[in-house]
Every structure is written in C-alpha cells, then in structure tokens.
Design an enzyme around this catalytic site. Structure first.
Site, short mmCIF file in Angstrom:
data_model
loop_
_atom_site.label_atom_id
_atom_site.label_comp_id
_atom_site.label_asym_id
_atom_site.label_seq_id
_atom_site.Cartn_x
_atom_site.Cartn_y
_atom_site.Cartn_z
N ASP A 62 -2.71 3.64 52.89
CA ASP A 62 -1.52 3.15 52.19
C ASP A 62 -0.30 3.29 53.09
OD1 ASP A 62 -0.02 2.07 50.16
OD2 ASP A 62 -0.29 3.75 48.76
N LYS A 74 10.04 3.19 59.57
CA LYS A 74 9.90 4.06 58.40
C LYS A 74 10.04 5.55 58.73
CE LYS A 74 9.20 0.47 55.89
NZ LYS A 74 8.01 0.22 55.09
N GLU A 85 -1.16 5.01 43.00
CA GLU A 85 -1.34 5.42 44.39
C GLU A 85 -1.60 6.93 44.47
OE1 GLU A 85 1.41 2.05 46.65
OE2 GLU A 85 2.29 3.94 46.04
N THR A 90 2.43 -3.59 54.14
CA THR A 90 1.63 -3.12 55.28
C THR A 90 0.16 -2.97 54.88
OG1 THR A 90 3.56 -1.94 56.14
CG2 THR A 90 1.43 -1.36 57.08
N GLY A 93 7.23 -0.24 46.06
CA GLY A 93 6.46 -1.35 45.51
C GLY A 93 6.07 -1.17 44.06
N LYS A 124 7.40 7.28 48.52
CA LYS A 124 6.63 6.09 48.20
C LYS A 124 7.07 5.58 46.83
CE LYS A 124 2.23 6.05 48.78
NZ LYS A 124 2.36 4.60 49.19
#
Length: 243
Positions: free
Chosen positions: A87, A127, A109, A33, A103, A100
C-alpha cells in the site's frame, strides 16, 4: 527525469516483483501508487509467472480493478492472516510512521495491513517528511450519527490541541473540497481531516486518544506498522526500515 506518475509505476511494480511469490495471500491497498502494484500482480498472474495467489482488497475501487484483472479475491473471514500487504502512504516520517487515508480507505487498509506478516509501503520521494502532520491532514473516520459532537470531542483532545478539523466534502477519495455533499466512505461513514499547524510530536499518544473517542471508527496514523518503505526517486530506488 521521470515524472511522478513514472515513479509511482516503478515502485508499484517493484513491490510485486520483490515481495510477492506464488502461493501467497496478498493485501491490496488503495490509491494512485497501489494501482500499479495491483496492475503488476494481474500481469504476472495472467502470464503464469505467479500462481495460486489470492488477494484481499481494501476498497471497492481496488476490488473492481482486481476483478477486471482476474485476481482471485477472498476475505479476512476465510484468510485472517496475510503473507504480505502492499500500500501507499500520504506521509512517511524518518521512523517509518505513516499518515494514510487521503484516499478514504484507512479503516479497511488498517484491518488488512495489521494482520499481514509484511507490510510493504510504496511511495515516491515526495511523500518523505521530516515530521508528520503539518504537510498532510490526519484523516479520522467517524460514524455519521451526531458527527458534529464527535468532531468537537476530537478537537478537544490534548494531543489534537491547535488542530483545525475539516469534515470531508465531495469525493471521499481525496481531501479536497470538491462537492457540497458530505463524503461517505465504503463503510458508510464520514471522514474528518485534522490539519495541524505544527508537527505531530507524539503520534502514538494521539492514536491512543483518538481510538478512545466514542464515535471514532479509525484514524490515519499508522505507527510502527511498516515492515519496509520502498521509495522511488529520480536517482533510483531506496529502502527505509523502521528504526
């Protein structure tokens, strides 16, 4: 009806259009995204609609994308305070607490997003969850040395009772087993994904306990960090703010 990819692009573009202005220091997250937010930032810089922007990427792949688009990059060493970070998230609960790290970039992050004046979370409606935990594993980045011991210590935490820890294998940028080698993060570490059979009832307590385990680098619980959650759905955009 728009596809999920369409929704990702819409919300990524909207985050830049609504929350980034000239002269800002911008944190660039990582993921499918956020890819579109980075793309939009590059477009607006190229057109001159935005000027005097510098950005801090949270992964090697985001860095490469930003460089290809001509986005000027800096580091936290020279710019320790950011105006905004954008993010995605793997799960968002009703209180805007996040999971999170799907990835594999959770450590960088969190470093960037915790020092941003605003943290804009961009997701599609898939989500949103009633509770964090059972739908998506909680990623934990750990040091490679004696990683089996660290995983055992994590599994023994009271807040992690009942979890099934799975060392991430193959590609670090997803939590699917797609290789025979242990996945390695941009920081040279491993990730263990904690699968819970039931909702995580006290994410703040779990976050504290995980942080106190020697060998844990960072965890994927982002509690109380989001300023705004921008959601793209089949009926348009909506915004959630922490309660």
């Amino acid at each position: 009806m728009p596809s999920q990819e369409d929704l990702k692009k819409q919300v990524g573009y909207k985050a830049v259009d609504d929350y980034v202005s000239s002269g800002m220091v911008v944190g660039l997250g990582t993921g499918s995204t956020t890819y579109y937010a980075v793309e939009r930032l590059g477009e607006k810089l190229k057109s001159g609609e935005l000027q005097d922007i510098v950005a801090i990427p949270t992964s090697i792949r985001t860095q490469k994308q930003a460089e290809e688009l001509g986005i000027p990059l800096v580091t936290l060493g020279t710019h320790p305070k950011l105006d905004v970070a954008i993010d995605g998230a793997d799960e968002v609960d009703p209180n805007c607490n996040l999971i999170k790290g799907g990835g594999g970039a959770l450590f960088r992050e969190k470093m960037v997003e915790i020092v941003s004046d605003k943290f804009i979370v961009i997701v599609d409606e898939s989500k949103l969850t009633k509770d964090n935990g059972p739908g998506f594993p909680v990623p934990v980045e750990i040091v490679p040395w004696c990683h089996e011991h660290t995983i055992q210590k994590i599994a023994a935490l009271p807040s992690c009772a009942g979890c099934k820890p799975q060392l991430r294998m193959g590609n670090c940028s997803n939590n699917k087993v797609d290789g025979d080698e242990i996945a390695v993060t941009d920081n040279g570490n491993y990730i263990v994904d904690l699968q819970f059979p039931d909702p995580v009832l006290n994410g703040a307590e779990m976050a504290k306990e995980l942080t106190n385990v020697v060998g844990v680098v960072e965890h994927g619980l982002f509690c109380g960090m989001a300023s705004v959650v921008l959601i793209a759905g089949s009926d348009g955009f909506s915004i959630k703010v922490p309660k």
